[in-house]
Design a protein around this motif. Structure first.
Motif, PDB file in Angstrom:
ATOM      1  N   UNK A  31       1.708  12.900   1.502  1.00 21.30           N
ATOM      2  CA  UNK A  31       1.849  11.469   1.221  1.00 21.30           C
ATOM      3  C   UNK A  31       0.482  10.814   1.046  1.00 21.30           C
ATOM      4  N   UNK A  32       0.480   9.777   0.240  1.00 23.67           N
ATOM      5  CA  UNK A  32      -0.747   8.989   0.125  1.00 23.67           C
ATOM      6  C   UNK A  32      -0.967   8.269   1.451  1.00 23.67           C
ATOM      7  N   UNK A  33      -2.155   7.748   1.644  1.00 21.76           N
ATOM      8  CA  UNK A  33      -2.460   7.034   2.891  1.00 21.76           C
ATOM      9  C   UNK A  33      -1.528   5.835   3.035  1.00 21.76           C
ATOM     10  N   UNK A  34      -1.301   5.125   1.952  1.00 19.08           N
ATOM     11  CA  UNK A  34      -0.445   3.935   2.001  1.00 19.08           C
ATOM     12  C   UNK A  34       0.987   4.319   2.364  1.00 19.08           C
ATOM     13  N   UNK A  35       1.514   5.364   1.717  1.00 18.09           N
ATOM     14  CA  UNK A  35       2.887   5.780   2.022  1.00 18.09           C
ATOM     15  C   UNK A  35       2.994   6.275   3.454  1.00 18.09           C
ATOM     16  N   UNK A  36       1.995   7.012   3.889  1.00 24.45           N
ATOM     17  CA  UNK A  36       2.014   7.550   5.243  1.00 24.45           C
ATOM     18  C   UNK A  36       2.014   6.412   6.268  1.00 24.45           C
TER      19      UNK A  36
END
Length: 240
Positions: free
Chosen positions: A212-217
Motif C-alpha cells: 500500500x501507498x503511505x496514504x492508503x496505509x
C-alpha cells in the motif's frame, strides 16, 4: 460496511478452508493416474484395432490355405489315373511318351502346388501367433487399466473425504460470521480468483501481494475497528 472485528478475522479462517478445498479439487483433477489411464485406454483401443486386423488377416490366410490344399486334390487324382494307365500298359506305344511326359508334368505341378500350400500354412501359423500375442497384450493392458482405475478411485475417494470434512467445517465457520459480511466475501471471491480476503502484513496485502501507498496505509490504520476496509489495489476485504 460495519462488522465486528472478530467476524472480520474469522473470514481468514473461511478463506483458509476455501483455499484448502480448491487445492483438493485441483489435486483431484491433476492426479498423475488420470494420464496413465488415458494412455492405457488409447493403447487398449489401438491394440483392439490391431487385433481385429490380425484376426481378419488370419481368416483370409486360412481361406487361402484351404484353397491351396483344394487345388492339389484334382491334380493328384489326375496323376494317379494317368500313372495307373501307364503302369497297367493301357497306353499304346504311340501315346506312351506323351503319357509319361504328362505324368512328369503333373508331378512337377503337384510339387509347385504343395510348395504354395506349405507357404500358405506357414503364413497361417505366423498370423495365428500374432493374434495370440495381441490377445495376450490386450489382456495385460486390460489388467493394468483396471488396476490404475482402482488406484484412481481410491485416491479420489480419499481426497473427496477430506474435501467433505473441510466443507462441513466451512459451513460451521460461515455460520459464525455475519451473513452480510459472508455475502460480500463470496461476491469478491467469485471475481477475484477464489481469494476474497487478505490480511495486512506490514504495508502489504496478502491477497494481491502489493504494498500500500503511505496514504492508503495510514487510511487503513485510521479506520474504526469495525469498519470493513478494502485493499486499494485489489479491492479485496483487508483484515488488519
Amino acid at each position: 460496511m460495519k462488522s465486528a472485528p472478530k467476524d472480520q478475522k474469522r473470514l481468514l479462517d473461511l478463506q483458509g478452508l476455501d483455499t484448502a478445498i480448491e487445492k483438493i479439487k485441483h489435486s483431484v483433477a491433476n492426479l498423475e493416474v488420470h494420464q496413465i489411464i488415458s494412455d492405457l485406454m488409447q493403447k487398449r483401443t489401438q491394440t483392439g484395432d490391431d487385433l481385429i486386423a490380425a484376426q481378419t488377416e488370419l481368416s483370409d490366410l486360412v481361406v487361402a490355405a484351404e484353397r491351396a490344399e483344394a487345388d492339389v486334390v484334382p491334380v493328384r487324382e489326375r496323376l494317379a489315373r494317368n500313372q495307373a494307365r501307364v503302369d497297367a500298359g493301357q497306353v499304346d506305344s504311340k501315346a506312351l511318351q506323351s503319357a509319361i511326359d504328362e505324368v512328369a508334368h503333373l508331378k512337377q505341378r503337384i510339387s509347385d502346388l504343395e510348395d504354395c500350400e506349405l507357404e500358405a500354412l506357414e503364413a497361417v501359423e505366423q498370423a495365428r501367433v500374432r493374434v495370440e500375442e495381441m490377445t495376450h497384450q490386450g489382456e495385460l493392458i486390460e489388467t493394468d487399466l483396471h488396476a490404475h482405475v482402482d488406484k484412481r478411485d481410491a485416491e479420489v475417494g480419499e481426497l473427496a473425504a477430506k474435501a467433505k470434512a473441510l466443507a462441513a467445517e466451512r459451513v460451521q465457520v460461515a455460520g459464525e460470521i455475519a451473513e452480510d459480511l459472508v455475502g460480500l466475501y463470496e461476491k469478491i471471491r467469485t471475481r477475484s480468483a477464489g481469494i476474497g480476503v487478505g490480511s495486512l502484513q506490514g504495508r502489504r496485502c496478502s491477497g494481491c501481494g502489493l504494498e500500500a501507498t503511505v496514504a492508503d496505509y495510514n487510511a487503513y490504520l485510521a479506520a474504526p475497528e469495525d469498519q470493513v476496509i478494502r485493499c486499494a489495489e485489489c479491492d479485496r476485504i483487508l483484515i488488519r
